[in-house]
Structure formats: C-alpha cells, structure tokens
Design an enzyme around this catalytic site. Structure first.
Site, mmCIF file in Angstrom:
data_model
loop_
_atom_site.group_PDB
_atom_site.id
_atom_site.type_symbol
_atom_site.label_atom_id
_atom_site.label_comp_id
_atom_site.label_asym_id
_atom_site.label_seq_id
_atom_site.Cartn_x
_atom_site.Cartn_y
_atom_site.Cartn_z
ATOM 1 N N CYS A 57 31.246 87.437 22.534
ATOM 2 C CA CYS A 57 30.863 87.960 21.215
ATOM 3 C C CYS A 57 29.435 87.633 20.776
ATOM 4 O O CYS A 57 28.738 88.536 20.289
ATOM 5 C CB CYS A 57 31.879 87.608 20.144
ATOM 6 S SG CYS A 57 32.677 86.033 20.313
ATOM 7 N N ARG A 83 35.599 78.870 31.191
ATOM 8 C CA ARG A 83 36.010 77.840 30.250
ATOM 9 C C ARG A 83 36.573 76.675 31.040
ATOM 10 O O ARG A 83 37.365 76.888 31.968
ATOM 11 C CB ARG A 83 37.101 78.370 29.296
ATOM 12 C CG ARG A 83 36.606 79.490 28.430
ATOM 13 C CD ARG A 83 37.700 80.038 27.532
ATOM 14 N NE ARG A 83 37.190 81.190 26.799
ATOM 15 C CZ ARG A 83 37.916 81.968 26.012
ATOM 16 N NH1 ARG A 83 39.193 81.704 25.847
ATOM 17 N NH2 ARG A 83 37.376 82.993 25.392
ATOM 18 N N GLN A 138 37.241 89.270 30.950
ATOM 19 C CA GLN A 138 37.959 89.879 29.830
ATOM 20 C C GLN A 138 37.609 91.361 29.749
ATOM 21 O O GLN A 138 36.458 91.725 29.940
ATOM 22 C CB GLN A 138 37.521 89.254 28.509
ATOM 23 C CG GLN A 138 37.966 87.831 28.285
ATOM 24 C CD GLN A 138 37.468 87.298 26.952
ATOM 25 O OE1 GLN A 138 36.326 87.554 26.563
ATOM 26 N NE2 GLN A 138 38.304 86.560 26.265
ATOM 27 N N ASP A 184 36.854 92.975 27.294
ATOM 28 C CA ASP A 184 36.507 92.598 25.931
ATOM 29 C C ASP A 184 35.808 93.746 25.212
ATOM 30 O O ASP A 184 35.209 94.621 25.845
ATOM 31 C CB ASP A 184 35.544 91.408 26.000
ATOM 32 C CG ASP A 184 35.514 90.604 24.724
ATOM 33 O OD1 ASP A 184 36.294 90.912 23.801
ATOM 34 O OD2 ASP A 184 34.703 89.668 24.651
ATOM 35 N N HIS A 212 33.905 94.488 21.051
ATOM 36 C CA HIS A 212 33.735 94.123 19.653
ATOM 37 C C HIS A 212 33.442 95.383 18.866
ATOM 38 O O HIS A 212 32.571 96.153 19.246
ATOM 39 C CB HIS A 212 32.632 93.079 19.504
ATOM 40 C CG HIS A 212 32.999 91.800 20.180
ATOM 41 N ND1 HIS A 212 32.635 91.512 21.470
ATOM 42 C CD2 HIS A 212 33.770 90.765 19.756
ATOM 43 C CE1 HIS A 212 33.158 90.339 21.810
ATOM 44 N NE2 HIS A 212 33.847 89.866 20.793
ATOM 45 N N LYS A 267 44.450 86.581 13.913
ATOM 46 C CA LYS A 267 44.525 87.414 15.115
ATOM 47 C C LYS A 267 45.930 87.927 15.370
ATOM 48 O O LYS A 267 46.918 87.305 15.003
ATOM 49 C CB LYS A 267 44.025 86.635 16.331
ATOM 50 C CG LYS A 267 44.769 85.353 16.592
ATOM 51 C CD LYS A 267 44.170 84.621 17.785
ATOM 52 C CE LYS A 267 44.914 83.317 18.033
ATOM 53 N NZ LYS A 267 44.391 82.530 19.119
ATOM 54 N N HIS A 326 37.208 91.502 17.130
ATOM 55 C CA HIS A 326 37.247 91.086 18.532
ATOM 56 C C HIS A 326 38.543 91.652 19.092
ATOM 57 O O HIS A 326 39.585 91.488 18.469
ATOM 58 C CB HIS A 326 37.323 89.571 18.669
ATOM 59 C CG HIS A 326 36.252 88.810 17.957
ATOM 60 N ND1 HIS A 326 35.320 88.061 18.613
ATOM 61 C CD2 HIS A 326 35.971 88.667 16.643
ATOM 62 C CE1 HIS A 326 34.519 87.476 17.730
ATOM 63 N NE2 HIS A 326 34.886 87.827 16.531
#
Length: 647
Positions: A342, A371, A389, A391, A393, A474, A520
């Site tokens: 992000c 991570r 991911q 991912d 946004h 979330k 997100h």
RNA sequence: GCCGGCUUAGCUCAGCUGGUAGAGCACCUGAUUUGUAAUCAGGUGGUCAGGGGUUCGAAUCCUCUAGCCGGCACCA
C-alpha cells in the site's frame, strides 16, 4: 408467575401442556410421556436453557427433551468426555490442576496445569482409564454453591486456575458444580445422568501447548485433544475421513505432482517447479483478466524501500519486528523489504496531480511481499515468509465506498465460484480496543460501509470484535483446508488514515485538496496460500483449465512413436499442455503412472490409432475408453480447457 | 516465539535393550514391442539433519543448533 404454587405447567413441543409437581425433573416428564422416551431422554431444554435430565424444574416452562440423535446430545457427549478425561488424568497424575475443557467441532479438549509434560504414551493410558470410568457408570450430581464458598473450596484443593475462573464470575452469583462419583468440577453443564451415557466411541488424538486464557503472556498449559461420537461407526467414519484428508495434504501432493518444494536454506519460501509455476501463471492470468475487466489498472513497485516511508505509514512502529531489513553501509541507509504494497501504491497515486474525476482509481499489483513470520506459524505454502498478493488499492471518495465495496464482494464471490469454492465464511473485524489510528467517527463510517456491502451482496457474515487492522476494519473471506483448518484468503479493508499520513490528495469538485479514502483488497490473498487451498480442494485433480499437464500421449508400441509425436504437436497447437510418453513400458504401467500423477487425459496410441488418425482417450477416473479422431479431440480438449471467464 | 514430537537413499519406511546400515518404489543398464492401474534381470545410490559430548565402540545414550509436524500465540 406464582412462585409458591405446588404445581407448575410444562408445555411440550407439540403444544400439549402437562401439570406437574414443582421440582419435577426431565426424567419424570419423559417417563410420563412414554417408556421409550424415558430411556432415550438425555437432557432437556427448559425455556431455551440447557438442563440436566435430573435437574428439578421450578417454574412454568416450555421444554424440549433431548435424545441421542439431537446435535445437542453430540455436543454433550463431547463435553462429558472432556470431564471424564480430566477425571482420568487427575486419577493417573495426582497434582495435575484442571482448567477448562469444552466441546469443539468433532471433539473436545481439556487444558491441564502440570509440571511434567504429557507424552504420546500417556494417551492410551488415559483413554483406558476413561473407559473404566465410563464402565463404572458413575452417577452425576449437580450442586449450586455460593461463589465465595466455591472459591475457598478450590483454593483449598490447590486448584488455582479454577479459583481464578470463579473469581472472574460477578460477585453474588451462584456457581454450579458437577460430581461424577467422587470427582467434581466447576461447570455450567449440562451433563448426562451418569458416565456410561457417553458410550465408548471416543479417542484421544493429540497433545498441545495452550496459553492460559489464550494469552501468550500467561503460563502455558498442556492441552489434550480428543474426538467423540454417538457410536463406533461414526467414530470410524471420522477417523477414515481424517486419513483421507491427509492424502490431499498440499505438501504431499505438491511433491507427488512435482509442483514445488521447500528446503531449510529458504525456510518459509517456495521453490516453484515447472508444473507448479504453470498452475501459478494460469491462475495469475485468470485474475489479471478478471480485474482488468472490473476496471483495475496494474502496476509494479519496488522491493526495497527506505525505512522513512514505513515510519510515515505507521508500519515501522507496529511491525518493525516482522520486517526484513537490508542495510547499505556506504549510504548509511536502512531499507525494508516491503511487507505490503500500500505505501508504494500511494507513491504512484501521488506522482502527478489527481482529480476527483480520476476516482475511483483501482490500482492492482501482483505484489511480492516478505514478512518475518514467527517460526511456529510457518505451514507448507499456506503460511510463508515470502508471498505474492493479488493486491489492489481502490482510491475513492467517501461517497464511493459502499458501491466499490459491494462491487468487490460480488467480484470476489464470482471468482471463488469459478475456482470451485462455494463454501466461504466471511468475518467482519471491527476496531481494535487499543493501538488504532483515526477518529471514532471514521471507524463508524468504515464499519458500516463493510456491513452494507455484505448486505448488498446478500452474504452472511460473523463479527470478529476488536480484530480489525490498526488503520481500519476489515472483511475476511475464509476458506477451509482438507482437515478443516480455516485460512484467510480474500480481504477488504477500509482505510481513512494512510492516504493522509502519506500525503495523498486529489483536487475535489470545489477545487480544494482532499485525501482520498483507500480500500485495501485482495481476492486470492496470497498466491501461495490460495494454490495450497486449491490443491487440497481438488486433491490435485484440477479442472482441465488449471491442470499443469492436461494430457499425456502414451504409446503402446514404438511403431507408433512418430504418430504420437504428431498427436502431441497437434494438441500443443490447439493450446493444450500435452506431454508424451514413449517409454519402453507396457501400457498398463503407463496408465498407472499417469493416473497417479493425476493427468486429466491419457491419450493412448498404437498401430490402430496411427492408421486411422485417432486416439484412445482415457479420462482420469474413468475406466472406459473412447476412440476419437485427432482433430475432434483437439477441438474438444481446447473447448474444455477454456478458463471459466472466457467460456 | 511457546509446548510436545519428529529428522535413516530422490520418495515411503525397517533397523530389539549401543557392536561401523537395509527393503520397496524411483533412477541407470540390458532383455522384452507389449492394447488400458506395476514385464523380467542386473546395477548405482546414505558423513543415519548439523555440531559437541559419554563410550573400547553411537543411527541408537546425553546436549546444543536448524528444519519439519501437531497445537497455542501471532498474521499489516
């Protein structure tokens, strides 16, 4: 309600009303109804509350009698089994303290405090003792004590944990104790009338550590797990189910199908082999088409980003311990390997002026993240330290949150369905008690937007209070692995904070600069985890469009080698991932090999097929073969291998 | 990270209370040309996870480390 009348009225499920003496028990009522029921009655519901069969009913009530076929009875079998296990443990290992022991899905557990660790050898011993206790058919008794008396009692027995549990019950309330023979425990109940009622269909399954009250700051207790069922047949069925489930373990199938491997030098990471990466690319391309169609743009951002950016975003403060760091001595800089995408996406948003006309801006990335997960959390490819991911946004205005959220939920469910998942659990995680940023008003709006989106998509969900991210609430979309473990895959998070923190603005209609809201979101979550779930869901027998190897051309005699190669070429031309097997082996051997490798189509060619330009098709799991012309086959396979979004 | 367990050939696993490693499959070489779930024969292959210790002698006992497995805690 007349609390002193000698008689009370009891309403049965069929509407019949019995007038009985105050203090009548469930057993009495069952006997009044009939001898069969008297034998079968195990417990009852009194005005919606659980009662033991032997507990006196003191007021007018609607009652329902519970028999062995009720789900409630199964829950009680498991709860009773946990008590009986605790009793067995305390008999075998004096000095062991009891804590809590509930029934759970498929079984039960009990947490004990004991200095010596339990060993796997202890389980059969405890199990044998449990069978003794069941055979002894010890009667159950229920006592109600004042809270203070119970505290003093358990303290005297040296049961510190029990005493602590009772201390957390509000003062002035009474507590119930249950006795099975000489042994007793603090418990809410209900329980069966005697120990024999649970039957013998139980088995202790595993030993584990578990923190007292689920808090890692507390002492660690020893948890014993067991499974319990109505009868042996159900128990056997469960054990067989578990055995079958082990066969679909993604780690096992990953090796068998040559999809990936993992090794010590790269703990928590994945070496994707040809077959696994073929599956990966197929899935990735599918996602890419779906999101492009849904109005997303795709970007790619750096792996190493200066700590300054993570400090600004708040991640440094919250997750420093879990970030991989790269230090560059010469420049005296500390870079973090990005744990999420992000902040990087915000940099793209900020590069150049944005107008309200650009919103909503849906920015996607197959973002590679690292991570440092705790060693004990690693699990095959489901929980790793390096993952990608799917991912994105969505930068939008406050007014756009609800429609964007609803559209996302719809897209997600459509994709899950196309990928073969219909059973999806959804959890709404709300604001954390502490360590959160943003105003309460923003949290109100954000939480409501997510709930509205779920309602708009007609999806049921459960609330996970206090489990939200530090910057916003979330939605979590959870899928199950083969042995019933839940894994979070998709997610949608509303964030009012990050864009402001990192200085992202757009020019609003009134000409003023405003911070966009950021959603997100991920659908698969991590490619690694989702592929793991896919493997277990299909047990490696993927639908044709996902199968790494879609067909193998296998020859019967070497005379057919040339034709077989022609078949392979024709299929490849039609876009089919086709391998060829010219080995000097019998067809039986080849059938077995490729069946075990879970190849969807085995295409056998011998002299006959070569002469007629046909192939003998054997579909995975189907014994009967079908002879079909080469061109027709290529067309048929190409059709069947079309991804669901293009079909 | 915590508790417990495990780690022997590419894979699946034997190896009793300590006496310097074994099977099946896979792989390689031959023979066999075969019609729908294992053709036959021969052969290669292991610093018994790694380090340290006990012992005349360690895969086996002790100890540390790593990884994995099952839970717990964690999961931006």
């Amino acid at each position: 309600m007349s609390s002193s009348a000698p008689e009370i009225h009891v309403t049965l499920p069929d509407g019949k009303i019995l007038t009985v003496a105050r203090g009548t028990t469930g057993a009495d009522i069952a006997a009044m109804i009939g001898p069969g029921l008297a034998k079968a009655a195990l417990a009852l519901e009194v005005n919606g509350k659980d009662y033991d069969i032997f507990r006196p009913i003191e007021e007018d009530a609607t009652v329902k009698i519970i028999t062995r076929k009720d789900d409630k009875a199964l829950e009680m079998i498991r709860h009773d089994a946990s008590h009986i296990m605790a009793m067995a443990v305390q008999e075998l290992f004096p000095g062991t303290q009891v804590t809590i022991g509930p029934s759970i899905e498929d079984g039960f557990y009990y947490d004990f405090a004991r200095n010596q660790p339990f060993t796997p050898d202890d389980l059969p011993k405890i199990e044998a003792k449990m069978h003794e206790i069941v055979k002894a058919d010890l009667p159950t008794r229920r006592d109600v004590w004042p809270r203070e008396k119970a505290i003093a009692h358990f303290k005297e027995l040296g049961e510190q944990y029990k005493a602590e549990l009772i201390e957390s019950i509000p003062a002035g309330e009474d507590v119930s104790l249950y006795w099975h023979g000489d042994w007793h425990d603090l418990c809410r109940g209900p329980h069966f009338a005697s120990t024999a009622k649970i039957g013998d269909a139980f088995k202790l399954t595993k030993i584990a550590g578990a923190y007292w009250r689920g808090d890692a700051k507390n002492a660690q207790l020893q948890r014993l797990y067991g499974t319990a069922w109505r009868d042996k047949k159900e128990l056997e069925a469960y054990l067989t189910r578990m055995e079958e489930a082990e066969k679909r373990d993604h780690r096992k199938i990953g090796r068998e199908m040559d999809l990936f491997h993992q090794q010590e030098e790269a703990a928590g990471q994945v070496f994707w082999h040809d077959h696994g990466y073929t599956l990966w690319r197929t899935l990735e391309n599918y996602v890419r088409r779906k999101i492009a169609h849904a109005g997303y743009i795709e970007v790619k951002t750096p792996q190493l980003i200066d700590r300054k950016l993570w400090e600004a975003s708040g991640h440094w403060e919250n997750y420093r311990e879990n970030m991989f760091i790269a230090e560059v001595e010469e420049e005296n800089k500390i870079l973090a390997v990005k744990p999420m995408n992000c902040p990087a996406h915000i940099q793209i948003f900020k590069d150049g002026l944005k107008s309200y006309r650009d919103l909503p801006l849906r920015m996607a990335e197959f973002g590679s993240c690292h991570r440092y997960e705790p060693s004990g959390a690693l699990h095959g490819i489901m929980r790793v330290r390096a993952f990608v991911q799917d991912d994105a946004h969505i930068f939008c205005t406050e007014a756009q949150i609800t429609t964007e959220s609803a559209a996302f939920c719809q897209l997600l469910m459509e994709m899950y369905r196309e990928l073969g998942f219909t059973e999806v659990r959804v959890k709404l995680s709300t604001r954390p008690e502490e360590h959160r940023i943003g105003s309460d008003q923003q949290w109100d709006i954000a939480e409501k937007a997510l709930a509205d989106a779920m309602d708009a998509a007609h999806l049921p969900y459960t609330i996970n209070p206090g489990e939200g991210a530090f910057y916003g609430p979330k939605l979590e979309f959870v899928l199950r692995d083969c042995i019933g473990r839940d894994w979070q895959c998709g997610t949608l998070q509303v964030d009012f904070n990050m864009p402001g923190r990192l200085g992202a603005t757009y020019i609003a209609e009134d000409g003023n600069r405003k911070n966009p809201v950021m959603l997100h979101r991920a659908i698969l979550g991590s490619m690694e985890r989702f592929i793991g779930i896919l493997i277990e869901n299909y047990a490696g027998k993927f639908p044709l469009w996902l199968a790494p190897v879609q067909a193998v051309v296998a020859t019967i005699v070497s005379d057919a080698d040339g034709y077989a190669q022609g078949v392979q070429t024709a299929l490849k031309k039609a876009g089919i991932r086709a391998d060829i097997d010219l080995a000097n082996e019998k067809i039986n051997y080849k059938v077995r090999q490729h069946s075990l490798a879970k190849v969807p189509y085995l295409l056998v060619v011998g002299r006959k097929e070569a002469e007629n330009r046909t192939v003998a098709v054997r579909k995975l799991g189907v014994e009967k073969q079908e002879v079909i012309g080469l061109e027709a086959l290529a067309a048929q396979l190409a059709e069947e291998a079309t991804p669901p979004d293009l079909a």
